[in-house]
Design a protein around this motif. Structure first.
Motif, PDB file in Angstrom:
ATOM      1  N   SER A  40       1.534  -1.356  -0.111  1.00 41.84           N
ATOM      2  CA  SER A  40      -0.291  -0.137  -0.221  1.00 41.84           C
ATOM      3  C   SER A  40       1.051   1.569   0.394  1.00 41.84           C
ATOM      4  O   SER A  40       0.468   2.297  -0.376  1.00 41.84           O
ATOM      5  N   ARG A  41       1.844   1.491   0.924  1.00 43.44           N
ATOM      6  CA  ARG A  41       2.959   2.369   0.703  1.00 43.44           C
ATOM      7  C   ARG A  41       3.400   2.574  -0.598  1.00 43.44           C
ATOM      8  O   ARG A  41       3.229   3.882  -1.306  1.00 43.44           O
ATOM      9  N   VAL A  42       3.585   1.341  -1.540  1.00 51.97           N
ATOM     10  CA  VAL A  42       4.198   1.566  -2.734  1.00 51.97           C
ATOM     11  C   VAL A  42       3.462   2.305  -3.944  1.00 51.97           C
ATOM     12  O   VAL A  42       3.762   3.390  -4.412  1.00 51.97           O
ATOM     13  N   GLU A  43       2.013   1.980  -4.034  1.00 50.59           N
ATOM     14  CA  GLU A  43       1.156   2.230  -4.584  1.00 50.59           C
ATOM     15  C   GLU A  43       0.655   3.979  -4.690  1.00 50.59           C
ATOM     16  O   GLU A  43       0.100   4.180  -5.235  1.00 50.59           O
ATOM     17  N   ALA A  44       1.005   4.015  -2.925  1.00 48.61           N
ATOM     18  CA  ALA A  44       0.336   5.512  -2.859  1.00 48.61           C
ATOM     19  C   ALA A  44       1.479   6.311  -3.171  1.00 48.61           C
ATOM     20  O   ALA A  44       1.177   7.632  -3.074  1.00 48.61           O
ATOM     21  N   GLY A  45       2.400   6.319  -3.652  1.00 46.06           N
ATOM     22  CA  GLY A  45       3.999   7.078  -3.440  1.00 46.06           C
ATOM     23  C   GLY A  45       3.375   7.252  -5.070  1.00 46.06           C
ATOM     24  O   GLY A  45       2.587   6.322  -5.990  1.00 46.06           O
TER      25      GLY A  45
END
Length: 194
Positions: free
Chosen positions: A108-113
């Motif tokens: 989720s962190r990578v997707e949101a970045g």
């Protein structure tokens, strides 16, 4: 064996740092110190910490995708393909537990970045390759009629759940000992007439 590239060395250092300190606790300075790279080299290859984290995520998932593609080249049946999806995943997780733990907790962190679009595109390509490998068998009616996203969840979902618990130390069973059982369950769940 080829010497790892500077980029790979930085990614391995980043993995060691996030394993020890967590993603939020890891700084670019820690990665620099661990890798022996200059700040200029870090920024040249990645630009910033978030891009290092994204590259680490995508590099790990690409390794699994490459394992699958090599396996699909020799898989000669619908059953062999489905079993391969499970066994390759387990083999990769067992061989790379820190990387797998990072991937399971960082999506989720990578997707949101800023690299979210690149991750979504890599995932689309990955699933397109899987469904291309299965297309002939699906056309032959060897699988139950399931939507693509449901098919993928049925095949790999139980394995990912056990892997997540194994990586967290919450299982009595060794993940590798469940390899054939989970592969059989996946096949039984999607084969037509199963």
């Amino acid at each position: 064996m080829a010497r790892p590239s500077r980029k790979d060395e930085i990614l391995q250092a980043a993995l060691a740092c996030v394993t020890e300190q967590g993603v939020d606790g890891t700084t670019i300075e820690m990665i620099r110190d661990r890798s022996g790279a200059s700040i200029g080299s870090l920024y040249h290859h990645f630009g910033n910490k978030e891009r290092i984290i994204a590259a680490l995520y995508m590099s790990g998932t690409a390794q699994y995708a490459q394992m699958l593609q090599r396996g699909f080249a020799s898989a000669d049946s619908a059953e062999a393909c489905v079993r391969l999806l499970v066994t390759s995943y387990i083999d990769w997780v067992v061989a790379n537990p820190d990387w797998a733990r990072f991937i399971l907790h960082s999506r989720s962190r990578v997707e949101a970045g800023e690299m979210g679009d690149a991750l979504r595109e890599a995932n689309r390509e990955h699933f397109a390759q899987i469904f291309a490998a299965l297309a002939e068998y699906r056309q032959q009616g060897l699988f139950k009629a399931l939507p693509d996203d449901c098919f993928a969840s049925v095949v790999i979902g139980p394995t990912q759940d056990l892997a997540r618990n194994w990586l967290a130390g919450r299982t009595r069973s060794e993940l590798r000992d469940c390899r054939e059982l989970l592969a059989q369950i996946a096949w039984d769940s999607v084969r037509n007439g199963g």
